[in-house]
Design a protein around this motif. Structure first.
Motif, PDB file in Angstrom:
ATOM      1  N   LYS A 116      53.003  26.533  40.304  1.00 21.67           N
ATOM      2  CA  LYS A 116      52.880  25.144  39.883  1.00 21.67           C
ATOM      3  C   LYS A 116      52.326  24.349  41.058  1.00 21.67           C
ATOM      4  O   LYS A 116      52.725  24.560  42.195  1.00 21.67           O
ATOM      5  CB  LYS A 116      54.258  24.602  39.476  1.00 21.67           C
ATOM      6  N   PHE A 117      51.397  23.454  40.802  1.00 27.67           N
ATOM      7  CA  PHE A 117      50.786  22.657  41.864  1.00 27.67           C
ATOM      8  C   PHE A 117      51.854  21.857  42.596  1.00 27.67           C
ATOM      9  O   PHE A 117      52.669  21.170  41.986  1.00 27.67           O
ATOM     10  CB  PHE A 117      49.729  21.711  41.281  1.00 27.67           C
ATOM     11  N   ASP A 118      51.865  21.974  43.907  1.00 27.37           N
ATOM     12  CA  ASP A 118      52.807  21.251  44.764  1.00 27.37           C
ATOM     13  C   ASP A 118      51.983  20.460  45.784  1.00 27.37           C
ATOM     14  O   ASP A 118      51.352  21.049  46.665  1.00 27.37           O
ATOM     15  CB  ASP A 118      53.726  22.236  45.483  1.00 27.37           C
ATOM     16  N   PRO A 119      51.964  19.134  45.694  1.00 20.94           N
ATOM     17  CA  PRO A 119      51.124  18.346  46.601  1.00 20.94           C
ATOM     18  C   PRO A 119      51.525  18.472  48.070  1.00 20.94           C
ATOM     19  O   PRO A 119      50.755  18.112  48.954  1.00 20.94           O
ATOM     20  CB  PRO A 119      51.307  16.911  46.105  1.00 20.94           C
ATOM     21  N   HIS A 120      52.716  19.000  48.330  1.00 26.42           N
ATOM     22  CA  HIS A 120      53.149  19.200  49.715  1.00 26.42           C
ATOM     23  C   HIS A 120      52.549  20.474  50.312  1.00 26.42           C
ATOM     24  O   HIS A 120      52.475  20.604  51.530  1.00 26.42           O
ATOM     25  CB  HIS A 120      54.673  19.266  49.804  1.00 26.42           C
ATOM     26  N   LYS A 121      52.131  21.407  49.444  1.00 22.66           N
ATOM     27  CA  LYS A 121      51.595  22.681  49.914  1.00 22.66           C
ATOM     28  C   LYS A 121      50.151  22.923  49.501  1.00 22.66           C
ATOM     29  O   LYS A 121      49.484  23.756  50.090  1.00 22.66           O
ATOM     30  CB  LYS A 121      52.443  23.837  49.368  1.00 22.66           C
TER      31      LYS A 121
END
Length: 194
Positions: free
Chosen positions: A132-137
């Motif tokens: 799942k897209f994680d804006p932190h990574k």
């Protein structure tokens, strides 16, 4: 003493009464001072313990993350080696002369060694593909219309991301699915009767 004027007027004379200060029990005073000093000592001990813990944490962080800048620079060099290998045609790898094959093997060995050394010092790749897209990574570079994948799923990695410990050195540059079913936690049910 009564003055003649006050007596003539019928007023009562003002009498000065000395203030009586209650005597302080010396034992109670010493107990209060002792309690105050104990409180100060306990507070000082607590402050010193907090300072010790904070210093230990700072030292541990410094040990873990001191190489972060150097690691970022090494990632750029590792990427250059990877790109060099990608642009080599497959027939050059298979049918090239001994010098070309040796050069390719040398580049591959250098890239593997750099990856090994980065991992030895705690630099690890960030899992991205299928996550799942994680804006932190992750850093979204584009969206891919794909109704077969849940919306917000990473479907393509353009450039690998890396982290050291729990800090991101470089986010993974990714393509994200758009148009599929949305990501909903498996344990969360939606009440459609409302």
């Amino acid at each position: 003493m009564m003055s003649d004027e006050n007596a003539a007027n019928g007023e009562t004379p003002e009498v000065e009464i000395p203030e009586v200060t209650p005597e302080v029990d010396p034992v109670e005073a010493l107990r209060a001072e002792n309690a105050e000093l104990k409180d100060r000592v306990l507070r000082t001990i607590a402050e010193m313990e907090n300072l010790r813990k904070r210093t230990e944490r700072d030292v541990a962080d410094t040990r873990s993350y001191a190489i972060a800048g150097f690691a970022r620079d090494m990632l750029a060099a590792t990427d250059a080696l990877s790109r060099a290998l990608l642009v080599l045609p497959a027939e050059a790898r298979e049918s090239g002369d001994a010098t070309t094959k040796g050069l390719i093997e040398g580049i591959e060995m250098a890239e593997r060694e750099m990856q090994r050394l980065l991992a030895k010092h705690g630099v690890k790749p960030i899992e991205a593909e299928g996550q799942k897209f994680d804006p932190h990574k992750h850093q979204a570079m584009f969206e891919v219309p794909d109704p077969s994948r849940p919306e917000g799923t990473v479907v393509q990695v353009v450039q690998a991301g890396f982290a050291i410990g729990d800090r991101v050195l470089r986010p993974a540059m990714v393509g994200v699915a758009k148009g599929g079913p949305s990501h909903a936690p498996a344990d969360e049910t939606v009440d459609k009767s409302v």
